[in-house]
Design a protein around this motif. Structure first.
Motif, PDB file in Angstrom:
ATOM      1  N   ILE A  74      88.486  36.378  75.839  1.00 15.67           N
ATOM      2  CA  ILE A  74      89.549  35.766  76.655  1.00 15.67           C
ATOM      3  C   ILE A  74      89.330  35.995  78.144  1.00 15.67           C
ATOM      4  CG2 ILE A  74      91.268  35.856  74.823  1.00 15.67           C
ATOM      5  CD1 ILE A  74      92.350  38.424  76.057  1.00 15.67           C
ATOM      6  N   TYR A  75      88.438  36.919  78.496  1.00 14.57           N
ATOM      7  CA  TYR A  75      88.143  37.151  79.916  1.00 14.57           C
ATOM      8  C   TYR A  75      86.749  37.758  80.052  1.00 14.57           C
ATOM      9  CZ  TYR A  75      87.953  39.314  84.509  1.00 14.57           C
ATOM     10  OH  TYR A  75      87.562  39.693  85.753  1.00 14.57           O
ATOM     11  N   ALA A  76      86.027  37.308  81.070  1.00 15.50           N
ATOM     12  CA  ALA A  76      84.724  37.896  81.399  1.00 15.50           C
ATOM     13  C   ALA A  76      84.577  37.904  82.904  1.00 15.50           C
ATOM     14  CB  ALA A  76      83.596  37.106  80.758  1.00 15.50           C
ATOM     15  N   ASN A  77      84.176  39.035  83.471  1.00 14.22           N
ATOM     16  CA  ASN A  77      84.012  39.082  84.918  1.00 14.22           C
ATOM     17  C   ASN A  77      82.656  38.497  85.333  1.00 14.22           C
ATOM     18  OD1 ASN A  77      82.193  41.076  84.288  1.00 14.22           O
ATOM     19  ND2 ASN A  77      83.112  42.664  85.569  1.00 14.22           N
ATOM     20  N   THR A  78      82.464  38.390  86.631  1.00 15.89           N
ATOM     21  CA  THR A  78      81.239  37.761  87.155  1.00 15.89           C
ATOM     22  C   THR A  78      79.992  38.519  86.724  1.00 15.89           C
ATOM     23  OG1 THR A  78      82.479  36.999  89.089  1.00 15.89           O
ATOM     24  CG2 THR A  78      80.083  36.999  89.265  1.00 15.89           C
ATOM     25  N   LYS A  79      80.077  39.832  86.678  1.00 16.71           N
ATOM     26  CA  LYS A  79      78.922  40.637  86.290  1.00 16.71           C
ATOM     27  C   LYS A  79      78.534  40.357  84.838  1.00 16.71           C
ATOM     28  CE  LYS A  79      77.337  44.998  88.147  1.00 16.71           C
ATOM     29  NZ  LYS A  79      76.909  44.378  89.382  1.00 16.71           N
ATOM     30  N   PHE A  80      79.531  40.151  83.974  1.00 18.54           N
ATOM     31  CA  PHE A  80      79.271  39.796  82.577  1.00 18.54           C
ATOM     32  C   PHE A  80      78.504  38.479  82.505  1.00 18.54           C
ATOM     33  CE2 PHE A  80      80.181  37.732  78.586  1.00 18.54           C
ATOM     34  CZ  PHE A  80      80.198  38.740  77.643  1.00 18.54           C
ATOM     35  N   VAL A  92      81.844  30.865  78.120  1.00 14.70           N
ATOM     36  CA  VAL A  92      82.014  32.017  77.236  1.00 14.70           C
ATOM     37  C   VAL A  92      83.441  32.208  76.750  1.00 14.70           C
ATOM     38  CG1 VAL A  92      80.048  33.234  78.225  1.00 14.70           C
ATOM     39  CG2 VAL A  92      82.317  33.562  79.232  1.00 14.70           C
ATOM     40  N   GLU A  93      84.436  31.863  77.560  1.00 12.58           N
ATOM     41  CA  GLU A  93      85.824  32.076  77.159  1.00 12.58           C
ATOM     42  C   GLU A  93      86.163  31.192  75.963  1.00 12.58           C
ATOM     43  OE1 GLU A  93      88.312  31.608  80.544  1.00 12.58           O
ATOM     44  OE2 GLU A  93      87.622  33.468  81.504  1.00 12.58           O
ATOM     45  N   GLY A  94      86.850  31.804  75.002  1.00 11.50           N
ATOM     46  CA  GLY A  94      87.178  31.102  73.763  1.00 11.50           C
ATOM     47  C   GLY A  94      86.093  31.212  72.706  1.00 11.50           C
ATOM     48  N   LYS A  95      84.931  31.791  73.070  1.00 15.46           N
ATOM     49  CA  LYS A  95      83.828  31.953  72.120  1.00 15.46           C
ATOM     50  C   LYS A  95      83.959  33.290  71.399  1.00 15.46           C
ATOM     51  CE  LYS A  95      81.627  28.164  73.287  1.00 15.46           C
ATOM     52  NZ  LYS A  95      82.530  27.656  74.325  1.00 15.46           N
ATOM     53  N   HIS A  96      83.390  33.348  70.177  1.00 13.96           N
ATOM     54  CA  HIS A  96      83.464  34.570  69.369  1.00 13.96           C
ATOM     55  C   HIS A  96      82.420  35.578  69.852  1.00 13.96           C
ATOM     56  CE1 HIS A  96      83.362  37.178  65.744  1.00 13.96           C
ATOM     57  NE2 HIS A  96      84.642  36.818  65.665  1.00 13.96           N
ATOM     58  N   SER A 136      76.714  30.705  83.766  1.00 15.22           N
ATOM     59  CA  SER A 136      77.070  30.305  85.129  1.00 15.22           C
ATOM     60  C   SER A 136      78.567  30.180  85.347  1.00 15.22           C
ATOM     61  CB  SER A 136      76.399  28.964  85.467  1.00 15.22           C
ATOM     62  OG  SER A 136      76.766  27.962  84.525  1.00 15.22           O
ATOM     63  N   SER A 137      79.360  30.017  84.292  1.00 13.22           N
ATOM     64  CA  SER A 137      80.801  29.861  84.480  1.00 13.22           C
ATOM     65  C   SER A 137      81.549  30.440  83.288  1.00 13.22           C
ATOM     66  CB  SER A 137      81.174  28.382  84.642  1.00 13.22           C
ATOM     67  OG  SER A 137      80.913  27.676  83.436  1.00 13.22           O
TER      68      SER A 137
END
Length: 529
Positions: A149-155, A167-171, A162-163
């Motif tokens: 539900i959340y990933a920071n820029t470093k992740f 990744v958000e919403g992915k398992h 790139s955005s």
């Protein structure tokens, strides 16, 4: 309370008997108290408590909280560095790094004391902490079903995205290698139920399919009722360090497969041994571990060993030969090294013993010496017989024939002995042509003896090896001084065109100013599978 809640506490109403500020001018009760936790990776590493006669300004509270995060980060970094210290030479480097970090932490503490008047307010603490985490750590948040539900820029950067929309919403399985799912899925199920947090090495898969190693933690974020709301992931990229660690582990495993190895305590007790040493001496592990190495040294070498051990503890490595008594009382010869490993304080933490069993080589060496002595005695007999040649010409001729027959028998016996040796043995003349090529050599090169005898020895090595290896170049080139008596690792060229690593020892024989050179070759190629 501050440590449990992990939030700063700012008190403006301080009881009179709670705390007193004393100076040379007197003493008085403070008007306000600021208590700030030192948090890093969701762990509390300490508490800072400041008292003041005047209320703290917002920017002062904020600064104290940021400095607290920096101190906690520094403390956590020191812990991680101590845990990742690895192998031999790294111990000294880790000691240096630790000292530098301790100095940095000391400087940070001095800076904190010098600027403690500039702390910030409690209401800005969470935002400041989040920004600091996002700046220094890989961070992501997941629902209990594994949905990101959340990933920071470093992740995003470390995993090659790139955005956030990618990744958000992915398992979470999208970032885990299939081979790691067997142990990770049960771990996640336990976390989703509110189980113990995970802390350790974690491998993720980037968008490009590369491995990303991290020192990571998965922690449950709970609701007020204690149920798990989400799972927080925080990590530091350790890919390069992990690759280096895996490389060192691979080298150690290869060493254990190819060489005899033992680790010894500084006082001389055996800490551990590998299988090759057990096989060489015929002991079981329980017979050696925690016993003194000196108890197994051949009695005639004991004084020498004590001197060697004293030098090794003084950081002077030893390389040479030593005799050890096997379980069946056989005296075993080893070509070995003793090397001290220092801890971060420059003190000996252990001694590494690495060796190769050269018992058979020594037996052959002794036998060759004995046979050479016999040849010298026979030459003396021939000389004496020559002095009586004028008086007993016919008798001398018959005696010479008998002696030549004995020499021939010795030569045949030597060749038969060498023919059955486990190591490859090759003899060449001064011109570099092969005169003897035993069965082990046939198997090692894949060349029948009849195809090797009389051929130039250059056929056994690649041109690249001859050009780049001085030992081999001198060996194959007629008229050059050979490097004899030194065991060297070289590369040979088989009939199938495949190069193999071997250990090669060269000896020289001079009979009537006619030189021949015999090479003793041991295959050291390790078959891993």
């Amino acid at each position: 309370t501050c440590a449990l809640e992990r939030k700063s506490i700012y008190l403006t109403e301080v009881p009179d008997n709670y705390l007193t500020i004393t100076s040379g001018l007197g003493k008085a009760n403070p008007r306000c108290i600021l208590i700030t936790p030192l948090i890093y990776n969701d762990k509390v590493h300490g508490i800072i408590e400041l008292a003041s006669f005047t209320p703290f300004e917002k920017y002062q509270i904020e600064f104290v909280e940021r400095i607290g995060e920096s101190i906690a980060s520094t403390v956590a970094s020191v812990k991680i560095n101590l845990q990742t210290a690895q192998l031999l030479k790294e111990s000294r480097e880790q000691a240096k790094i630790l000292a530098e970090q301790e100095e940095q932490m000391r400087q940070n503490m001095e800076e904190l004391k010098a600027t403690q008047e500039e702390a910030a307010r409690q209401s800005e603490k969470f935002i400041s902490f989040t920004n600091a985490v996002n700046h220094t750590l890989i961070r992501a948040e997941y629902l209990t079903d594994g949905t990101l539900i959340y990933a920071n820029t470093k992740f995003l950067h470390k995993l090659g995205y790139s955005s956030n929309s990618e990744v958000e919403g992915k398992h979470i399985s999208m970032f885990i290698n299939k081979k790691d799912r067997e142990w990770f899925d049960p771990l996640w199920d336990e976390l989703a139920k509110g189980g113990k947090h995970f802390e350790g090495y974690m491998k993720h898969v980037t968008k490009q399919g590369q491995d990303l190693w991290t020192m990571a933690t998965y922690t449950c974020i709970r609701r007020e009722d204690g149920s798990v709301e989400k799972i927080l992931f925080l990590a530091i990229d350790t890919t390069e360090q992990k690759k280096l660690s895996l490389d060192y582990e691979g080298q150690i495993q290869a060493l254990n497969r190819s060489s005899i190895k033992a680790e010894l305590h500084p006082e001389g007790r055996i800490a551990s041994v590998n299988q090759l040493l057990l096989e060489a001496l015929g002991y079981e592990e329980k017979d050696l571990v925690n016993k003194k190495m000196a108890d197994f040294i051949y009695r005639e070498d004991l004084d020498t060993f004590k001197a060697i051990w004293k030098n090794v503890l003084a950081d002077m490595p030893y390389m040479g030969q030593i005799r050890i008594v096997a379980k069946d009382e056989e005296i075993k010869w080893f070509r070995c090294t003793f090397t001290a490993v220092m801890d971060m304080y420059g003190e000996v933490s252990k001694v590494i013993f690495i060796a190769n069993d050269i018992t058979n080589e020594k037996k052959m060496e002794f036998e060759a010496a004995r046979q050479n002595e016999q040849l010298k005695l026979q030459e003396e007999k021939l000389r004496l017989a020559g002095e009586e040649l004028t008086r007993k010409l016919e008798e001398a001729r018959q005696e010479m024939k008998m002696q030549f027959r004995e020499i021939e028998q010795i030569k045949i016996r030597n060749e038969l002995t060498l023919e059955g040796a486990l190591d490859a043995i090759i003899t060449i003349n001064e011109g570099g042509f092969i005169e003897f090529f035993n069965k082990a050599a046939e198997e090692l090169w894949g060349i029948p003896k009849k195809d090797a005898i009389g051929k130039n020895v250059r056929m056994l090595f690649s041109e690249e090896t001859i050009q780049n290896d001085e030992f081999v170049a001198r060996y194959v080139e007629p008229g050059t001084n050979k490097i004899v008596g030194v065991r060297k690792e070289v590369t040979i060229l088989g009939k199938d065109g495949v190069e193999k690593p071997v250990l090669m020892l060269l000896s020289e024989a001079n009979v009537d100013n006619s030189y021949s050179y015999t090479a003793f070759i041991q295959n050291i190629e390790v078959e891993l599978f």
